[in-house]
Write a protein that holds these residues in place. Structure first.
Motif, short mmCIF file in Angstrom:
data_model
loop_
_atom_site.label_atom_id
_atom_site.label_comp_id
_atom_site.label_asym_id
_atom_site.label_seq_id
_atom_site.Cartn_x
_atom_site.Cartn_y
_atom_site.Cartn_z
N LYS A 1 0.98 -1.12 -0.19
CA LYS A 1 -0.12 -0.04 -0.11
C LYS A 1 0.91 1.28 0.09
O LYS A 1 1.90 1.30 0.77
CB LYS A 1 -0.94 -0.07 1.18
CG LYS A 1 -2.03 1.27 1.40
CD LYS A 1 -2.68 1.23 2.76
CE LYS A 1 -3.43 2.25 3.00
NZ LYS A 1 -4.07 2.57 4.12
N ILE A 2 0.56 2.17 -0.88
CA ILE A 2 1.33 3.43 -1.08
C ILE A 2 0.59 4.67 -0.32
O ILE A 2 1.53 5.62 -0.22
CB ILE A 2 1.82 3.63 -2.47
CG1 ILE A 2 0.44 3.97 -3.48
CG2 ILE A 2 2.79 2.47 -2.84
CD1 ILE A 2 1.09 4.18 -4.86
N ASP A 3 -0.50 4.71 -0.48
CA ASP A 3 -1.39 6.10 -0.23
C ASP A 3 -1.06 6.24 1.26
O ASP A 3 -1.37 5.68 2.12
CB ASP A 3 -3.03 5.75 -0.09
CG ASP A 3 -3.26 5.82 -1.64
OD1 ASP A 3 -2.67 5.93 -2.67
OD2 ASP A 3 -4.48 5.47 -1.87
N GLY A 4 -0.74 7.62 1.50
CA GLY A 4 -0.42 8.21 2.81
C GLY A 4 0.89 7.37 3.55
O GLY A 4 0.99 7.74 4.87
N ILE A 5 1.53 6.63 3.02
CA ILE A 5 2.72 5.74 3.55
C ILE A 5 4.03 6.33 2.98
O ILE A 5 4.18 6.87 1.87
CB ILE A 5 2.56 4.39 3.28
CG1 ILE A 5 1.08 3.70 2.95
CG2 ILE A 5 3.28 3.44 3.99
CD1 ILE A 5 0.59 4.11 4.63
N THR A 6 5.02 6.38 4.03
CA THR A 6 6.27 6.65 3.53
C THR A 6 6.94 5.81 2.89
O THR A 6 6.94 4.58 2.92
CB THR A 6 7.03 6.94 4.98
OG1 THR A 6 7.32 5.80 5.97
CG2 THR A 6 6.61 8.16 5.77
N GLU A 7 8.26 6.27 2.06
CA GLU A 7 8.78 5.37 1.22
C GLU A 7 9.60 4.09 1.78
O GLU A 7 9.76 3.23 1.36
CB GLU A 7 9.79 6.24 0.47
CG GLU A 7 10.45 5.72 -0.75
CD GLU A 7 9.24 5.56 -1.69
OE1 GLU A 7 8.77 4.44 -2.21
OE2 GLU A 7 9.19 6.73 -2.39
N PRO A 8 10.21 4.37 3.02
CA PRO A 8 10.93 3.34 3.80
C PRO A 8 9.97 2.16 4.20
O PRO A 8 10.20 1.16 3.99
CB PRO A 8 11.44 4.02 5.03
CG PRO A 8 10.88 4.99 5.10
CD PRO A 8 10.60 5.61 3.87
N VAL A 9 8.93 2.52 4.56
CA VAL A 9 7.77 1.64 5.07
C VAL A 9 7.28 0.83 3.45
O VAL A 9 7.11 -0.47 3.73
CB VAL A 9 6.60 2.07 5.63
CG1 VAL A 9 5.36 1.23 5.87
CG2 VAL A 9 7.08 2.82 7.05
N ILE A 10 7.02 1.48 2.48
CA ILE A 10 6.75 0.96 1.24
C ILE A 10 7.51 -0.07 0.94
O ILE A 10 7.49 -1.02 0.33
CB ILE A 10 6.36 2.22 0.30
CG1 ILE A 10 5.29 2.87 0.73
CG2 ILE A 10 6.26 1.30 -0.93
CD1 ILE A 10 5.09 4.05 -0.22
#
Length: 224
Positions: free
Chosen positions: A41-50
């Motif tokens: 999931k990418i919506d509202g998520i930071t790049e390291p978590v993605i």
């Protein structure tokens, strides 16, 4: 009173029209040696978590150094394909006018709070001519923290301002919730996957269909 406007980027100011995902896939394969079959999931998520969660979907136990190499590869990919990003993507309607109008208001500064790493954030806005009024040194980016509320707080610290002096623009419930959790006023823009109603339900103080009503947008930031 001095104010700061905190802008999200993707689906708030610009739309990469799929180029962003392609570049993420290329950087992922370069770093991990694996083709990116699925993305977290990418919506509202930071790049390291993605990156970490996408790696997990592929059975990869990634490290912070893996993310740092991914971030570098992602920035390089954006530089190499900047012309394609400009051709296929676009600034969202009203974005340039909104940035210019707010820049003309005395006491307002503008920066970015984004899950993108800073190098990518800078390229994305520069490609569409939206970087002129951004104070990059005051912003917060994916490499600064995993959680979006922390990014808001970091930006406030860098600006030397309190939460009541800030307004956040975002298009996702997660971004809205991050602003609310940090005590800043949130103006949501329904230019992503969420409706105005969903964004208000997440806690937005106001929700706009897009950025085209420049006068209303400035009034909301000014608290009129």
């Amino acid at each position: 009173m001095r104010r700061i406007v905190l802008w999200d980027i993707d689906h708030t100011l610009i739309d990469t029209r799929g180029v962003g995902r392609e570049l993420s896939a290329a950087a992922f394969e370069r770093v991990t040696g694996r083709r990116m079959e699925r993305q977290a999931k990418i919506d509202g998520i930071t790049e390291p978590v993605i990156f970490r969660e996408t790696a997990g979907l592929h059975g990869i136990d990634s490290s912070r150094s893996d993310f740092e190499r991914f971030a570098e590869a992602l920035a390089e990919a954006h530089v190499q394909r900047a012309a394609e990003l400009r051709e296929r993507g676009h600034a969202l309607p009203g974005a340039a006018a909104a940035l210019s109008a707010l820049a003309a208001v005395d006491g307002i500064v503008q920066t970015v709070v984004s899950g993108n790493v800073r190098a990518v954030a800078e390229i994305k806005l520069a490609v569409f001519g939206l970087d002129r009024h951004i104070r990059w040194e005051l912003g917060a980016y994916g490499e600064d923290a995993d959680e979006r509320p922390d990014l808001v707080r970091i930006a406030l610290e860098r600006a030397g301002l309190e939460a009541e002096q800030a307004v956040l623009f975002d298009d996702t419930p997660a971004g809205v919730e991050a602003g609310v959790a940090s005590g800043v006023r949130v103006i949501a823009v329904a230019t992503g996957r969420s409706s105005e109603g969903e964004l208000r339900a997440a806690g937005a103080g106001a929700a706009l269909p897009d950025l085209t009503n420049t006068r209303r947008l400035v009034e909301l930031v000014a608290g009129v």
